[in-house]
Design a protein around this motif. Structure first.
Motif, mmCIF file in Angstrom:
data_model
loop_
_atom_site.group_PDB
_atom_site.id
_atom_site.type_symbol
_atom_site.label_atom_id
_atom_site.label_comp_id
_atom_site.label_asym_id
_atom_site.label_seq_id
_atom_site.Cartn_x
_atom_site.Cartn_y
_atom_site.Cartn_z
ATOM 1 N N GLU B 290 0.831 -1.200 0.000
ATOM 2 C CA GLU B 290 0.000 0.000 0.000
ATOM 3 C C GLU B 290 0.866 1.249 0.000
ATOM 4 O O GLU B 290 2.077 1.172 0.203
ATOM 5 C CB GLU B 290 -0.895 0.011 1.246
ATOM 6 N N GLY B 291 0.228 2.381 -0.222
ATOM 7 C CA GLY B 291 0.922 3.659 -0.155
ATOM 8 C C GLY B 291 1.920 3.817 -1.291
ATOM 9 O O GLY B 291 1.889 3.072 -2.271
ATOM 10 N N PRO B 292 2.798 4.794 -1.161
ATOM 11 C CA PRO B 292 3.743 5.095 -2.237
ATOM 12 C C PRO B 292 4.594 3.881 -2.610
ATOM 13 O O PRO B 292 4.965 3.706 -3.771
ATOM 14 C CB PRO B 292 4.624 6.188 -1.630
ATOM 15 N N LEU B 293 4.909 3.003 -1.621
ATOM 16 C CA LEU B 293 5.820 1.893 -1.893
ATOM 17 C C LEU B 293 5.187 0.824 -2.774
ATOM 18 O O LEU B 293 5.870 -0.085 -3.243
ATOM 19 C CB LEU B 293 6.304 1.275 -0.586
ATOM 20 N N ALA B 294 3.889 0.898 -2.982
ATOM 21 C CA ALA B 294 3.254 -0.065 -3.879
ATOM 22 C C ALA B 294 3.642 0.225 -5.328
ATOM 23 O O ALA B 294 3.494 -0.621 -6.202
ATOM 24 C CB ALA B 294 1.734 -0.003 -3.711
ATOM 25 N N ASP B 295 4.155 1.443 -5.560
ATOM 26 C CA ASP B 295 4.572 1.838 -6.902
ATOM 27 C C ASP B 295 6.030 1.444 -7.130
ATOM 28 O O ASP B 295 6.916 1.869 -6.399
ATOM 29 C CB ASP B 295 4.405 3.359 -7.045
ATOM 30 N N LYS B 296 6.247 0.634 -8.168
ATOM 31 C CA LYS B 296 7.600 0.134 -8.461
ATOM 32 C C LYS B 296 8.590 1.276 -8.610
ATOM 33 O O LYS B 296 9.736 1.178 -8.185
ATOM 34 C CB LYS B 296 7.537 -0.714 -9.730
ATOM 35 N N ARG B 297 8.147 2.383 -9.211
ATOM 36 C CA ARG B 297 9.075 3.488 -9.476
ATOM 37 C C ARG B 297 9.583 4.116 -8.175
ATOM 38 O O ARG B 297 10.740 4.526 -8.072
ATOM 39 C CB ARG B 297 8.389 4.538 -10.348
ATOM 40 N N VAL B 298 8.718 4.157 -7.159
ATOM 41 C CA VAL B 298 9.157 4.689 -5.873
ATOM 42 C C VAL B 298 10.209 3.775 -5.257
ATOM 43 O O VAL B 298 11.223 4.217 -4.709
ATOM 44 C CB VAL B 298 7.961 4.873 -4.910
ATOM 45 N N ARG B 299 9.974 2.471 -5.384
ATOM 46 C CA ARG B 299 10.934 1.520 -4.822
ATOM 47 C C ARG B 299 12.276 1.634 -5.547
ATOM 48 O O ARG B 299 13.342 1.599 -4.934
ATOM 49 C CB ARG B 299 10.377 0.089 -4.930
ATOM 50 N N GLN B 300 12.211 1.779 -6.870
ATOM 51 C CA GLN B 300 13.460 1.961 -7.625
ATOM 52 C C GLN B 300 14.155 3.247 -7.199
ATOM 53 O O GLN B 300 15.378 3.293 -7.052
ATOM 54 C CB GLN B 300 13.177 1.980 -9.134
ATOM 55 N N ALA B 301 13.352 4.280 -6.991
ATOM 56 C CA ALA B 301 13.924 5.552 -6.564
ATOM 57 C C ALA B 301 14.682 5.381 -5.253
ATOM 58 O O ALA B 301 15.767 5.938 -5.057
ATOM 59 C CB ALA B 301 12.812 6.587 -6.408
ATOM 60 N N ILE B 302 14.114 4.591 -4.364
ATOM 61 C CA ILE B 302 14.781 4.346 -3.078
ATOM 62 C C ILE B 302 16.132 3.678 -3.303
ATOM 63 O O ILE B 302 17.140 4.043 -2.698
ATOM 64 C CB ILE B 302 13.871 3.489 -2.167
ATOM 65 N N MET B 303 16.160 2.710 -4.217
ATOM 66 C CA MET B 303 17.432 2.028 -4.518
ATOM 67 C C MET B 303 18.482 3.033 -5.019
ATOM 68 O O MET B 303 19.635 2.991 -4.611
ATOM 69 C CB MET B 303 17.217 0.945 -5.583
ATOM 70 N N TYR B 304 18.052 3.936 -5.907
ATOM 71 C CA TYR B 304 19.002 4.922 -6.427
ATOM 72 C C TYR B 304 19.423 5.922 -5.362
ATOM 73 O O TYR B 304 20.518 6.463 -5.390
ATOM 74 C CB TYR B 304 18.384 5.681 -7.611
#
Lengths: 324, 523
Positions: B290-304
């Motif tokens: 749920e929330g922003p982390l459900a979006d793959k792009r946000v998770r990728q952003a975290i990795m970067y």
């Protein structure tokens, strides 16, 4: 007769206080998130639902809370403190194995703090305004304000690492195989640093208290009278001033003595002293409910006991106070 | 060879240690006698390795108990209680030949019956991690006193990698068979076949082991005894080493900032070997639900956004390696042919914009395992805030942390898990959808679901031979790294610090957990 019935009444009251403490603690520690089964499963590094359920069943954690309380209370009333989930051992056994180490440590710290504290306080009061007084006051202030763990680590660094005079941790030399007098000396050597560390704070408190209290008493009319009668100053200080100035110190000492069992957590951890404070700390982290409740119960009992002792000591120091 | 190592020389040093362990040093004649003083932290709850699998138990009890195999630092199996083993052509039948003349500490013979009892009866009940893997076994049988045959339902790639002592310790059937061993097993009487026997446990102070005179390896053990010292405070453990009161600080005994200081002391050696089997990998769980982390792009952003190089250099004092994906690079079937998420805050911001992240607060649970982990969480928090992610750090203790993860009550949470030498044992469990179940902090806590990954994980476990498995796991790693179900951080290393005159301390892929049988003192 008065004293005996006083003690009896206080003991009965104490039992009810303890029961209330047990019930309160029982619910309080369950407010913390996480139960022992989860913590143990976590430590195992892998677990499935089945494993956690097995553990919860084994510990009786799947039963309704009031039944768990009932079972626990029934045990306590028959002096059965239950089973430690994690250590797989009777709680009473674990506690009484560790109790002597804690009593030795805190008892030594207590005696050291009280003796030296009163002595320094009296000395400072007797020489008020002179350099001895200033020195003692500053020393007391430093000891009062310095955090315990810092003192502990610094004393280990100084006496154990750099000077190599005293052992830095443990209660005895592991594997040395000492017996008799050698063993006693070995334990004493290990005792010095932790006991001093633990006692410093209270020593400072007693010093300040004794000094302030004595200065107050010195202004009293009966002291002036004694002085006018031409009594020796030493006698005035001992019999007239100190004795009367000690009452607030005894109150504080009673509190410190009451904290003996539970209060040594930090010192025992830093110095790897195998006492009950550490047992409590580990039990808390591991949500070992029965063990934690057991330690709470024993330390509460000690507090209740020492409150009683303190009241009795009052009457001894100042016969005008009556127990009733 | 100089053993005084500065941290800068750590890379060279670990190579030197390998050479030292495997090569010329073995030619040195071991000396017998002496006492090893070792730190154990925290105090184990029990020494009965069959019943309890937590880390301190494994470390001490690895001296008392043994398994059929050991693993060298390349994770290849080497004989221990089994001298030889055969696998049939399609990888479904494993036959082990046991060493003859092995005695339990009470003098009885070790036989095939003990193997069957340990694996088929006891461990199935007591070891949840092994239980899952034993589901692949159709039947276990003793062909004679010294031959055991395992017939699998289908090939199971990691089977030969299971026999590590912490996972499959041998237990004496003659004592426990037919009893309720949950109750009969006594902490003060663990009977194994290992190089050391249990002598005494003074709870809160120390555990004392003594040499097993009848040990089955000629000449071993060299040491007379081992004392495991219980010292609860990390700073005190460092002091205990400085004082000379202990000789060995197993990995993780002291805070990381103390490592360089102690490693520079005279007569002090350090090795990062001995963790290849566990291959701990640290990451942040991301709640995919749920929330922003459900979006793959946000998770990728975290990795970067996370500067793992910085964490490795500063927080971990140059220990460990930056992780590139779900598999630790020392584990089998690792591939680096995956998306590269090197530190790139600009890219992170771009992705966040694209995803339309609106600054919603995201919570972060650090791992309550001491100073290093706290500092690390702070560094990551700062990284994330620099690209505009609003992070709320929440403190917990171990019990609370477990519960929050068990109940999926988190957005981001630090963790690290062992990989057990094979993706099928220690990697796929965190990403397959059948492992989404409340109540455990070690399964697919993130709630990641991908049918293809499920398929590949299933195939990877049972494919035969290894070349096929490598292909499958490569594809799996590529998909996972693209999807970022969790934010991978570092491949951890926990250096073992010891006096250089303790020889042959770390010889296998589980390090000191394999016991002190090979170790000797050059004093």
């Amino acid at each position: 007769m008065g004293k005996l019935s006083f003690i009896a009444r206080r003991l009965v009251k104490g039992v009810f206080v303890l029961l209330a403490i047990v019930i309160l603690n029982f619910f309080l520690i369950r407010l913390a998130p996480g139960d022992p089964a989860q913590v143990m499963a976590g430590e195992a590094g892998a677990a499935d639902q089945e494993f956690i359920q097995q553990l919860q069943e084994k510990f009786g954690l799947n039963q309704p809370l009031h039944e768990q309380l009932f079972i626990y209370l029934k045990g306590v009333l028959t002096l059965d403190l239950g089973w430690s989930y994690r250590q797989d051992e009777a709680v009473a056994t674990l506690i009484f194995e560790r109790l002597p180490a804690t009593l030795l440590l805190t008892g030594t710290a207590f005696c050291f703090a009280l003796t030296l504290g009163v002595l320094l306080g009296a000395l400072a009061a007797a020489r008020v305004g002179r350099w001895t007084d200033s020195l003692i006051t500053v020393l007391a202030l430093v000891c009062y304000a310095t955090p315990l763990f810092w003192v502990a680590l610094m004393s280990i660094l100084l006496f154990s690492v750099y000077l190599g005079w005293l052992p830095g941790f443990g209660m005895f030399s592991v594997g040395a195989g000492y017996t008799g007098l050698e063993y006693v000396l070995d334990v004493l050597k290990h005792l010095i640093l932790p006991a001093l560390t633990l006692g410093l704070f209270y020593m400072a408190v007693y010093t300040r208290m004794t000094r302030a209290s004595m200065l107050e008493v010195m202004e009293m009319d009966y002291v002036k009278t004694a002085r006018a009668k031409g009594l020796a100053p030493g006698r005035i200080t001992r019999m007239h001033v100190l004795r009367n100035a000690l009452l607030p110190v005894i109150t504080l000492a009673g509190i410190q003595a009451g904290q003996m069992v539970g209060g040594a957590v930090l010192t025992e951890t830093v110095f790897a002293w195998p006492g009950i404070g550490r047992l409590m700390f580990d039990a808390l982290l591991q949500r070992d409910y029965n063990l934690l409740l057991g330690v709470f119960l024993v330390s509460s009992a000690v507090v209740v006991l020492f409150n009683l002792v303190t009241d009795l000591v009052y009457t001894f120091v100042d016969p005008r106070i009556e127990v009733s | 060879m100089a053993f005084n190592r500065s941290l800068k020389a750590a890379a060279v040093a670990s190579v030197a240690t390998l050479a030292f362990v495997a090569g010329p040093a073995l030619a040195e004649e071991p000396k017998s006698g002496g006492t090893a003083n070792v730190v154990i932290q925290p105090e184990p709850p029990s020494l009965n390795l069959g019943m309890v699998q937590n880390a301190p138990t494994q470390m001490v009890a690895g001296n008392i108990f043994e398994s059929l195999l050991k693993y060298d630092t390349n994770l290849d199996p080497v004989p221990n209680l089994a001298t030889e083993w055969e696998v049939n052509e399609d990888g479904t039948v494993y036959t082990f030949h046991l060493k003859e003349g092995v005695k339990w500490h009470d003098g009885e013979d070790f036989t095939a019956e003990d193997v069957i009892f340990s694996m088929d009866e006891m461990l199935r009940e007591t070891n949840p991690r092994l239980r899952v893997n034993l589901d692949h076994v159709e039947k276990m049988e003793a062909l004679d006193d010294y031959t055991v045959r395992f017939t699998l339902k289908q090939p199971f790639g990691p089977f030969l990698g299971l026999f590590e002592v912490g996972t499959v310790p041998m237990w004496p059937a003659h004592i426990y068979q037919g009893t309720n061993y949950q109750e009969t097993a006594d902490d003060n009487d663990p009977i194994g076949t290992g190089p050391f026997k249990f002598e005494e446990w003074d709870r809160g102070s120390y555990i004392h082991l003594v040499a097993n005179e009848d040990y089955h390896v000629e000449g071993q053990p060299y040491l007379d005894e081992i004392y495991w010292h219980v010292i609860p405070d990390a700073a005190s453990r460092a002091v205990a080493y400085e004082n000379g009161e202990v000789d060995v600080l197993p990995g993780g005994s002291i805070e990381n900032f103390d490592v360089p200081r102690l490693a520079e002391m005279d007569n002090t050696c350090m090795t990062t070997k001995g963790w290849e089997y566990f291959a701990p990998l640290a990451w942040m769980w991301l709640n995919n639900r749920e929330g922003p982390l459900a979006d793959k792009r946000v998770r990728q952003a975290i990795m970067y956004a996370i500067d793992n190089e910085f964490a490795q250099e500063v927080v971990w004092n140059n220990q460990g390696r930056v992780a590139t994906g779900p598999v630790n690079s020392v584990t089998r079937f690792y591939t680096d042919d995956v998306t590269d998420y090197s530190y790139n805050p600009d890219k992170a911001e771009e992705l966040l914009d694209e995803a339309g992240y609106d600054g919603e607060e995201i919570s972060l649970l650090p791992l309550p395992y001491g100073e290093t982990w706290q500092r690390w969480a702070e560094a990551v928090q700062q990284n994330l805030e620099e690209v505009g992610i609003n992070v709320d750090m929440e403190a917990t203790d171990v019990g609370g942390w477990n519960q929050r993860l068990n109940e999926w009550d988190f957005d981001m949470a630090f963790t690290y898990l062992y990989q057990y030498g094979d993706p099928a044992l220690g990697v796929t469990r965190n990403y397959i959808s059948s492992n989404i179940e409340k109540g455990s902090p070690w399964n697919n806590v993130a709630g990641y679901e991908n049918e293809r990954v499920d398929e590949l994980a299933e195939q990877g476990a049972v494919a035969f031979p290894d070349e096929k498995r490598a292909e499958i796991y490569k594809e799996m790693q590529q998909i996972l790294v693209e999807d970022v179900p969790v934010a991978w951080l570092l491949e951890l290393e926990f250096p073992t610090i010891y006096r250089c005159d303790v020889k042959n301390l770390v010889t296998t892929a589980i390090g000191v957990n394999d016991g002190f049988g090979d170790a000797w003192l050059d004093r």
